[in-house]
Design a protein around this motif. Structure first.
Motif, mmCIF file in Angstrom:
data_model
loop_
_atom_site.group_PDB
_atom_site.id
_atom_site.type_symbol
_atom_site.label_atom_id
_atom_site.label_comp_id
_atom_site.label_asym_id
_atom_site.label_seq_id
_atom_site.Cartn_x
_atom_site.Cartn_y
_atom_site.Cartn_z
ATOM 1 N N ALA A 7 0.833 -1.204 0.000
ATOM 2 C CA ALA A 7 0.000 0.000 0.000
ATOM 3 C C ALA A 7 0.870 1.257 0.000
ATOM 4 C CB ALA A 7 -0.938 -0.002 1.199
ATOM 5 N N GLN A 10 2.343 1.683 -3.468
ATOM 6 C CA GLN A 10 1.323 2.159 -4.401
ATOM 7 C C GLN A 10 1.040 3.642 -4.170
ATOM 8 O OE1 GLN A 10 -2.727 0.603 -4.063
ATOM 9 N NE2 GLN A 10 -2.754 0.373 -6.289
ATOM 10 N N LEU A 11 0.920 4.033 -2.899
ATOM 11 C CA LEU A 11 0.675 5.431 -2.561
ATOM 12 C C LEU A 11 1.820 6.311 -3.062
ATOM 13 C CD1 LEU A 11 -0.899 7.670 -1.159
ATOM 14 C CD2 LEU A 11 0.265 7.022 0.976
ATOM 15 N N ARG A 12 3.066 5.874 -2.859
ATOM 16 C CA ARG A 12 4.227 6.626 -3.317
ATOM 17 C C ARG A 12 4.186 6.813 -4.831
ATOM 18 N NH1 ARG A 12 8.395 4.778 -5.515
ATOM 19 N NH2 ARG A 12 8.192 2.670 -4.686
ATOM 20 N N ILE A 15 1.597 9.436 -5.711
ATOM 21 C CA ILE A 15 2.110 10.763 -5.384
ATOM 22 C C ILE A 15 3.125 11.218 -6.427
ATOM 23 C CG2 ILE A 15 3.449 12.110 -3.694
ATOM 24 C CD1 ILE A 15 0.551 11.481 -2.822
#
Length: 80
Positions: A7, A10-12, A15
């Motif tokens: 997660a 994926q978030l990185r 962004i």
């Protein structure tokens, strides 16, 4: 690899994609500003050009509605 790491990765990535797009958007905005400056240097009124660009973005029915409302208000105020 744990779910938390996946997660976070994926978030990185999201962004980083957003940051790249924001940078591209800034570059495009700078290019548009340069075109307006060039037009102004050639004697064009950029305020009017911006208005035309905005009108061209609108769908015809929305533009017609805005024109009719403007005309109604102008008539009400005696601005013929």
């Amino acid at each position: 690899m744990s779910e938390g790491n996946v997660a976070a990765d994926q978030l990185r990535l999201f962004i980083e994609r957003i940051e790249r797009l924001e940078e591209e958007k800034k570059g495009i905005a700078d290019d548009v500003k340069d075109v307006y400056a060039e037009a102004k240097a050639n004697g064009y009124d950029t305020k009017t050009m911006r208005k035309i660009v905005g009108l061209r973005r609108m769908e015809k029915h929305a533009r017609d509605e805005a024109d009719a409302l403007l005309e109604t208000y102008r008539n009400a105020l005696g601005l013929h």
